[in-house]
Design an enzyme around this catalytic site. Structure first.
Site, PDB file in Angstrom:
ATOM      1  N   ASN A 110      83.933-124.045  91.748  1.00  0.00           N
ATOM      2  CA  ASN A 110      83.489-123.596  90.423  1.00  0.00           C
ATOM      3  C   ASN A 110      82.251-124.352  89.963  1.00  0.00           C
ATOM      4  O   ASN A 110      82.077-125.533  90.269  1.00  0.00           O
ATOM      5  CB  ASN A 110      84.614-123.760  89.400  1.00  0.00           C
ATOM      6  CG  ASN A 110      85.810-122.904  89.760  1.00  0.00           C
ATOM      7  OD1 ASN A 110      85.688-122.016  90.600  1.00  0.00           O
ATOM      8  ND2 ASN A 110      86.948-123.161  89.161  1.00  0.00           N
ATOM      9  N   HIS A 127      79.704-125.776  95.267  1.00  0.00           N
ATOM     10  CA  HIS A 127      78.709-124.733  94.968  1.00  0.00           C
ATOM     11  C   HIS A 127      77.762-125.119  93.832  1.00  0.00           C
ATOM     12  O   HIS A 127      77.150-124.260  93.220  1.00  0.00           O
ATOM     13  CB  HIS A 127      79.422-123.410  94.650  1.00  0.00           C
ATOM     14  CG  HIS A 127      80.180-122.838  95.816  1.00  0.00           C
ATOM     15  ND1 HIS A 127      81.110-121.820  95.709  1.00  0.00           N
ATOM     16  CD2 HIS A 127      80.145-123.160  97.136  1.00  0.00           C
ATOM     17  CE1 HIS A 127      81.587-121.533  96.912  1.00  0.00           C
ATOM     18  NE2 HIS A 127      81.036-122.346  97.792  1.00  0.00           N
TER      19      HIS A 127
END
Ligand code: APR
Length: 265
Positions: A110, A127
């Site tokens: 997330n 990410h």
């Protein structure tokens, strides 16, 4: 949710006696905070938009205005959202596990930083994060916590285009984050996969690595994934409901020298 089932009780017992815990989270853990997931059929971002139009370096090169406007809208949505009981349960678990001198690693796909907002520390962000934007020319980074940008695409003082510091499809994950995640998973004895469809690699490969390493694997997800059959326990439920139950029960186990503590159930 009704009374905890046997899988929850058993998983909590194993979690309570585990010495090295690794957790992988995905968009599902933030769903109860009001942030849409990516692949849920009716509500996921990729059911409304094409990821190739928005989440690739080629899309940014083609239409930087559209891409940055979309990510900035998401940043403004996330700014309104707060951690839910699932995030809080993982932060509570981390504190307790570390106090007991054991190891705990939280790995997330997330970009919302709700884990950190709940109190989790040393979170491995595979990410990147939507809160940081960087210049594609001079690499200057800045945290953006303010209101929406005034013009799109945003520009750096050097004149270069700015983009969110997240990983798009076709890009490499930050090597230090991926290395740290792989090391944690290779040595863990209890692994949780929470709120991820397990469809995006290399993050999803961490689940297989945990299975391969012989860890107990707990999956928490309202729907089955391609890894559900390999998990030791696959609990169908929302993480904001299941995680608090499991964590509370596991910490009760720890407090009673490894025996289950029914009052937490
Ligand atoms: N609690 C737990 N899980 C939930 C909940 C909930 N309340 N609500 C939905 N889920 C589950 C869905 O069933 C689904 O399996 O969360 C999962 C979300 O999957 P995805 O939308 O595919 O999100 P994720 O796995 O994080 O995606 C990976 O893909 O496009 C990208 O870069 C983006 O990091 C993201 C990556």
């Amino acid at each position: 949710m009704s009374a905890p089932d046997n899988d929850i009780i058993q998983a909590a017992q194993h979690l309570g006696s585990a010495k090295n815990i690794a957790v992988l989270t995905g968009a599902g853990i933030s769903a109860e905070s009001g942030i849409p997931t990516f692949r849920d059929a009716l509500t996921g971002w990729w059911s409304k938009y094409s990821l190739t139009d928005l989440a690739t370096p080629q899309a940014f090169a083609r239409d930087p205005e559209r891409v940055t406007r979309w990510y900035d809208e998401r940043r403004c949505i996330i700014a309104q959202c707060r951690p839910n009981p699932g995030h809080v349960a993982l932060a509570t678990l981390q504190r307790a596990i570390v106090e007991q001198g054991k190891r705990f690693t939280l790995i997330t796909q997330n970009v919302d930083r709700l884990h950190q907002a709940a109190g989790s520390t040393d979170v491995i962000e595979l990410h990147g994060t939507l809160w940081v934007w960087r210049c594609v020319d001079c690499d200057k980074e800045a945290e953006e916590r303010g209101p929406a940008f005034q013009s799109f695409p945003p520009h750096c003082t050097c004149g270069g285009l700015r983009r969110p510091d997240i990983v798009w499809f076709g890009e490499d994950l930050p090597a230090d984050a991926m290395d740290a995640a792989e090391r944690a998973v290779a040595s863990c004895d209890f692994f949780m996969s929470v709120g991820t469809s397990a469809e995006v690699y290399p993050a999803a490969g961490l689940i297989a690595q945990a299975v391969h390493a012989g860890a107990d694997v707990l999956e928490i997800n309202p729907t089955a994934t391609s890894f559900s059959s390999q998990a030791t326990w696959s609990v169908r439920g929302k993480s904001g409901e299941v995680l608090p139950l499991i964590v509370q029960a596991a910490l009760g186990v720890g407090a009673r020298n490894g025996r289950a503590c029914p009052r937490y159930m």
